[in-house]
Design an enzyme around this catalytic site. Structure first.
Site, PDB file in Angstrom:
ATOM      1  N   ASP A  96       0.855  -1.314  -0.192  1.00 44.46           N
ATOM      2  CA  ASP A  96       0.119   0.098   0.064  1.00 44.46           C
ATOM      3  C   ASP A  96       0.891   1.265   0.013  1.00 44.46           C
ATOM      4  O   ASP A  96       2.150   1.094   0.414  1.00 44.46           O
ATOM      5  CB  ASP A  96      -0.776  -0.004   1.254  1.00 44.46           C
ATOM      6  CG  ASP A  96      -1.979  -1.111   1.337  1.00 44.46           C
ATOM      7  OD1 ASP A  96      -2.305  -1.701   0.244  1.00 44.46           O
ATOM      8  OD2 ASP A  96      -2.206  -1.611   2.525  1.00 44.46           O
TER       9      ASP A  96
HETATM   10  N1  URA Z   1      -1.336  -5.920   3.832  1.00 42.54           N
HETATM   11  C1  URA Z   1      -1.701  -4.789   4.139  1.00 42.54           C
HETATM   12  O1  URA Z   1      -2.848  -4.523   4.625  1.00 42.54           O
HETATM   13  N2  URA Z   1      -1.078  -3.439   3.363  1.00 42.54           N
HETATM   14  C2  URA Z   1       0.077  -3.815   2.627  1.00 42.54           C
HETATM   15  O2  URA Z   1       0.793  -3.051   1.992  1.00 42.54           O
HETATM   16  C3  URA Z   1       0.535  -5.189   2.332  1.00 42.54           C
HETATM   17  C4  URA Z   1      -0.152  -6.239   3.185  1.00 42.54           C
END
Ligand code: URA
Length: 266
Positions: A117
């Protein structure tokens, strides 16, 4: 110049400045400048002589200590992704994206394997090897990824048990996770909260092998803890070390070998 091959066995030795230009290190003239400035080494030895030749199949060429290869050889890179960058090689909305942090001009075709993310930090693998990436992204790859999450409050035994049994999210059940509380003395603390763990918060480590959208955040939210910051420090056999935030490095030969062996189920 070659480490091993005898003169007769050599595969087309190439002028070093041509090799550097082909590998995308700089233009032909720029490559000559790199050499005369003493920034280029072949098998660990500085080479400044412009007529020098290399054998791309055996010689290791570095510029400022960083290995340079011909683009048709697959490249594997890990980035220590900082927060604020979208995992994409171009963003029509013009947001900062990870493409600006990796040597995409030097290695055309480089792309990220999976995604983090925008606000998640940590290890992100890039490669030009489409086949390996497909295998790594396939659900059957099932290799562990370890995340460190900063959460409000601290997880109860019951919450940990639920995650370890395998909770169900709105898009289906999750495989059982491995969960651990991370102590304030852990070296992982500084990666997630450089100023220390804020009051009323705690760090939790989660190991999962799936890769669903926002999975860790949703899993922790499901047991009552919103994620404030998230960091990934392992990806299969790869461990994030020797890379500062925002920087990248090539996998070592050993890391590459182990990663590729994993994609073949070894
Ligand atoms: N899980 C999440 O919630 N975000 C990420 O970036 C990776 C795994």
């Amino acid at each position: 110049m070659s480490k091993q091959a005898s003169q007769e066995e050599r595969v087309v030795p190439m002028r070093l400045q041509k090799f550097l230009a082909r590998a995308g290190a700089a233009s032909r003239r720029g490559s000559e400048n790199l050499m005369t400035a003493g920034r280029v080494r072949v098998n660990g030895v500085v080479v400044t002589e412009l007529g020098s030749k290399v054998d791309p199949t055996v010689d290791v060429v570095t510029v400022d200590g960083r290995e340079v290869r011909l683009a048709d050889e697959a490249v594997y890179i890990i980035l220590n992704k900082p927060a604020g960058y979208v995992t994409t090689m171009s963003d029509p909305a013009g947001r900062p994206c990870v493409a600006s942090l990796v040597p995409k001009d030097q290695y055309p075709g480089l792309f990220p394997v999976g995604r983090l993310d925008r606000d998640t930090t940590g290890i992100l693998l890039f490669t030009t090897d489409g086949e390996a990436a497909q295998r790594l992204l396939h659900p059957s790859f099932e290799k562990d990824k370890h995340y460190v999450a900063l959460v409000e409050g601290s997880l109860s035994r019951a919450a940990i048990d639920r995650l370890e049994r395998g909770i169900t999210l709105d898009d289906g059940p999750c495989a059982p996770a491995k969960v651990e509380r991370i102590e304030a003395s852990s070296p992982l603390v500084s990666a997630v909260c450089p100023r220390g763990i804020p009051k009323g918060c705690s760090l939790v480590g989660l190991t999962i092998h799936e890769g669903r959208k926002h999975q860790v955040k949703r899993m922790l939210s499901e047991v009552g803890h919103e994620v404030i910051a998230l960091h990934r420090d392992t990806f299969g056999s790869l461990v994030l070390k020797d890379v500062k935030p925002g920087k990248w490095r090539q996998l070592t030969a050993d890391e590459r070998k182990r990663l590729l062996a994993q994609t073949k189920g070894e």
